[in-house]
Design a protein around this motif. Structure first.
Motif, PDB file in Angstrom:
ATOM      1  N   ASP A 169     -17.611 -39.089  72.110  1.00  0.00           N
ATOM      2  CA  ASP A 169     -17.758 -40.754  71.756  1.00  0.00           C
ATOM      3  C   ASP A 169     -19.373 -41.051  71.344  1.00  0.00           C
ATOM      4  O   ASP A 169     -19.533 -42.118  71.153  1.00  0.00           O
ATOM      5  N   GLY A 170     -20.053 -39.792  71.251  1.00  0.00           N
ATOM      6  CA  GLY A 170     -21.351 -40.077  70.718  1.00  0.00           C
ATOM      7  C   GLY A 170     -21.929 -38.802  70.427  1.00  0.00           C
ATOM      8  O   GLY A 170     -21.117 -37.567  70.307  1.00  0.00           O
ATOM      9  N   PRO A 171     -22.979 -38.471  69.948  1.00  0.00           N
ATOM     10  CA  PRO A 171     -23.557 -37.275  69.300  1.00  0.00           C
ATOM     11  C   PRO A 171     -23.659 -36.223  70.470  1.00  0.00           C
ATOM     12  O   PRO A 171     -23.966 -36.463  71.432  1.00  0.00           O
ATOM     13  N   GLN A 172     -23.749 -34.928  70.037  1.00  0.00           N
ATOM     14  CA  GLN A 172     -23.732 -33.691  71.023  1.00  0.00           C
ATOM     15  C   GLN A 172     -24.519 -32.617  70.111  1.00  0.00           C
ATOM     16  O   GLN A 172     -24.457 -32.559  69.014  1.00  0.00           O
ATOM     17  N   GLN A 173     -25.215 -31.959  71.015  1.00  0.00           N
ATOM     18  CA  GLN A 173     -26.259 -30.888  70.469  1.00  0.00           C
ATOM     19  C   GLN A 173     -25.896 -29.542  71.362  1.00  0.00           C
ATOM     20  O   GLN A 173     -25.580 -29.802  72.332  1.00  0.00           O
ATOM     21  N   TYR A 174     -26.309 -28.476  70.595  1.00  0.00           N
ATOM     22  CA  TYR A 174     -26.194 -27.248  71.627  1.00  0.00           C
ATOM     23  C   TYR A 174     -27.233 -26.212  70.814  1.00  0.00           C
ATOM     24  O   TYR A 174     -27.273 -26.281  69.497  1.00  0.00           O
ATOM     25  N   SER A 175     -27.796 -25.517  71.414  1.00  0.00           N
ATOM     26  CA  SER A 175     -28.729 -24.390  70.886  1.00  0.00           C
ATOM     27  C   SER A 175     -29.099 -23.323  71.944  1.00  0.00           C
ATOM     28  O   SER A 175     -28.837 -23.592  73.195  1.00  0.00           O
ATOM     29  N   LYS A 176     -29.211 -22.231  71.286  1.00  0.00           N
ATOM     30  CA  LYS A 176     -29.664 -20.977  72.494  1.00  0.00           C
ATOM     31  C   LYS A 176     -30.795 -20.220  72.059  1.00  0.00           C
ATOM     32  O   LYS A 176     -31.175 -20.203  70.615  1.00  0.00           O
ATOM     33  N   VAL A 177     -31.451 -19.561  72.836  1.00  0.00           N
ATOM     34  CA  VAL A 177     -32.516 -18.681  72.636  1.00  0.00           C
ATOM     35  C   VAL A 177     -31.957 -17.424  72.705  1.00  0.00           C
ATOM     36  O   VAL A 177     -31.663 -16.788  73.487  1.00  0.00           O
ATOM     37  N   GLY A 178     -32.430 -16.554  71.627  1.00  0.00           N
ATOM     38  CA  GLY A 178     -32.247 -15.054  71.377  1.00  0.00           C
ATOM     39  C   GLY A 178     -32.920 -14.338  70.185  1.00  0.00           C
ATOM     40  O   GLY A 178     -33.600 -15.348  69.566  1.00  0.00           O
ATOM     41  N   THR A 179     -32.842 -13.111  70.440  1.00  0.00           N
ATOM     42  CA  THR A 179     -33.648 -12.474  69.217  1.00  0.00           C
ATOM     43  C   THR A 179     -33.288 -12.866  67.972  1.00  0.00           C
ATOM     44  O   THR A 179     -33.907 -12.588  66.803  1.00  0.00           O
ATOM     45  N   ARG A 180     -32.070 -13.385  67.885  1.00  0.00           N
ATOM     46  CA  ARG A 180     -31.279 -13.652  66.385  1.00  0.00           C
ATOM     47  C   ARG A 180     -30.475 -14.927  66.771  1.00  0.00           C
ATOM     48  O   ARG A 180     -29.895 -14.995  68.095  1.00  0.00           O
ATOM     49  N   ASN A 181     -29.703 -15.553  65.898  1.00  0.00           N
ATOM     50  CA  ASN A 181     -28.733 -16.513  66.201  1.00  0.00           C
ATOM     51  C   ASN A 181     -27.523 -16.187  66.690  1.00  0.00           C
ATOM     52  O   ASN A 181     -27.134 -16.929  67.434  1.00  0.00           O
ATOM     53  N   ALA A 182     -27.077 -15.019  66.213  1.00  0.00           N
ATOM     54  CA  ALA A 182     -25.804 -14.555  66.844  1.00  0.00           C
ATOM     55  C   ALA A 182     -25.793 -13.149  67.290  1.00  0.00           C
ATOM     56  O   ALA A 182     -27.208 -12.436  66.982  1.00  0.00           O
ATOM     57  N   MET A 183     -24.864 -12.432  67.758  1.00  0.00           N
ATOM     58  CA  MET A 183     -24.858 -11.167  68.022  1.00  0.00           C
ATOM     59  C   MET A 183     -25.687 -10.679  69.330  1.00  0.00           C
ATOM     60  O   MET A 183     -26.249  -9.532  69.466  1.00  0.00           O
ATOM     61  N   VAL A 184     -26.157 -11.735  69.931  1.00  0.00           N
ATOM     62  CA  VAL A 184     -26.880 -11.616  71.175  1.00  0.00           C
ATOM     63  C   VAL A 184     -26.377 -12.366  72.374  1.00  0.00           C
ATOM     64  O   VAL A 184     -25.730 -13.389  72.294  1.00  0.00           O
ATOM     65  N   ILE A 185     -26.686 -11.751  73.448  1.00  0.00           N
ATOM     66  CA  ILE A 185     -26.512 -12.421  74.776  1.00  0.00           C
ATOM     67  C   ILE A 185     -27.482 -13.419  74.848  1.00  0.00           C
ATOM     68  O   ILE A 185     -28.865 -12.962  74.691  1.00  0.00           O
ATOM     69  N   ALA A 186     -27.191 -14.916  75.257  1.00  0.00           N
ATOM     70  CA  ALA A 186     -28.468 -15.878  75.063  1.00  0.00           C
ATOM     71  C   ALA A 186     -29.492 -15.446  76.298  1.00  0.00           C
ATOM     72  O   ALA A 186     -28.948 -15.058  77.369  1.00  0.00           O
ATOM     73  N   VAL A 187     -30.758 -15.325  76.071  1.00  0.00           N
ATOM     74  CA  VAL A 187     -31.689 -15.687  76.838  1.00  0.00           C
ATOM     75  C   VAL A 187     -31.585 -16.777  77.757  1.00  0.00           C
ATOM     76  O   VAL A 187     -31.823 -16.765  78.950  1.00  0.00           O
ATOM     77  N   CYS A 188     -31.254 -17.975  77.162  1.00  0.00           N
ATOM     78  CA  CYS A 188     -31.077 -19.249  77.811  1.00  0.00           C
ATOM     79  C   CYS A 188     -30.271 -20.039  76.673  1.00  0.00           C
ATOM     80  O   CYS A 188     -30.417 -20.099  75.590  1.00  0.00           O
TER      81      CYS A 188
END
Length: 299
Positions: A169-188
């Motif tokens: 019912d409103g805006p949502q966002q998501y991001s993660k930290v890793g050595t690249r955008n995909a193909m990694v387990i998130a640092v956080c």
């Protein structure tokens, strides 16, 4: 290792009741890695790939019912408007091949604190539908689902059928930290969802505590600040002091460890940075959508 392959949901529940130690597998993106590295050697594998209802989604009055085996690719392609935070998280999962197989149900079943879907699910607010052959279905609030490191609230004879996620019912966002955008387990990882209908904010933090968590103190602070300042109605820009304090409280909610992917101090700092940025992004989306009396008057 015995391989069980039910053709229907009823058969799957019956098999899980007969073989409670059977490990469910649909995409296999987590389970097969553990088996290949000999970290796990279950006696039974319960293949759910032929249970077609687990790969479907339905629109309810207030929620989206997402089948446990629906792959990330379809979430990104088909539910971006209804579940924007989860769609963003789905887009960051591994490679296209894995996104075509991996699912939210698999993430929940594994219950890894680093699972990409968890922060978005916590922020959006949802319930996990679990079912057993003997007792039928029950709904588990997402806040009560994670019980420890790679542990969840499922009973031994239960399978995840679906996730009931509140429509955005409103805006949502998501991001993660890793050595690249995909193909990694998130640092956080971090997710946020604004809920203008209830004038509340929810968050989700991944890979920065023993389980996926919410920054509840930060949510309470921001909710009070937005209400007291009339921000929901007037559409004003959030002040830097509010954004900074929100970030500090989000970072403080984290309880990370040092490991090969990052230090605890780095994770805390990264959570704070993501929280501040996502708050600014989501609030700008909220203002840009015409919310607030000042914006309506200028239209």
């Amino acid at each position: 290792m015995d391989f069980l392959r039910p053709a229907s949901w009823e058969e799957a529940l019956a098999a899980k009741a007969e073989y409670p130690t059977a490990v469910p597998i649909a995409g296999g993106t987590d389970v097969m890695v553990e088996i290949n590295f000999d970290h796990r050697r279950p006696q039974y594998l319960l293949d759910l790939s032929r249970v077609t209802e687990l790969q479907e989604w339905h629109v309810g009055q207030q929620t989206i019912q997402l089948g446990a085996s629906m792959p990330y690719t379809r979430i990104t392609e088909e539910l971006r408007a209804e579940l924007p935070g989860l769609a963003l998280a789905s887009h960051t999962v591994a490679s296209p091949q894995i996104r075509n197989r991996g699912s939210v149900g698999g993430n929940l079943g594994t219950a890894s604190p680093a699972g990409d879907a968890h922060p978005a699910l916590l922020a959006a607010d949802c319930e996990v539908e679990a079912a057993s052959h003997a007792r039928g279905s029950r709904l588990i609030p997402i806040d009560a689902f994670y019980t420890g490191v790679k542990r969840n609230a499922l009973a031994a004879d239960e399978l995840i059928k679906a996730v009931h996620i509140k429509k955005a019912d409103g805006p949502q966002q998501y991001s993660k930290v890793g050595t690249r955008n995909a193909m990694v387990i998130a640092v956080c990882a971090f997710g946020i969802a604004l809920h203008p209908e209830t004038r509340t904010v929810r968050t989700g933090i991944g890979s920065a505590a023993p389980t996926p968590i919410r920054a509840e103190a930060a949510e309470e602070f921001l909710g009070a600040a937005l209400e007291e300042g009339g921000f929901w109605d007037n559409g004003k820009v959030i002040t830097p002091s509010i954004a900074k304090q929100f970030a500090v409280l989000c970072a403080g909610a984290a309880n990370p460890i040092d490991d090969v992917r990052g230090t605890a101090s780095y994770r805390r700092r990264a959570v704070g940075v993501m929280a501040r940025r996502q708050l600014v992004w989501t609030w700008e989306q909220y203002r840009g959508s015409g919310n607030g009396r000042s914006l309506e008057g200028a239209a």
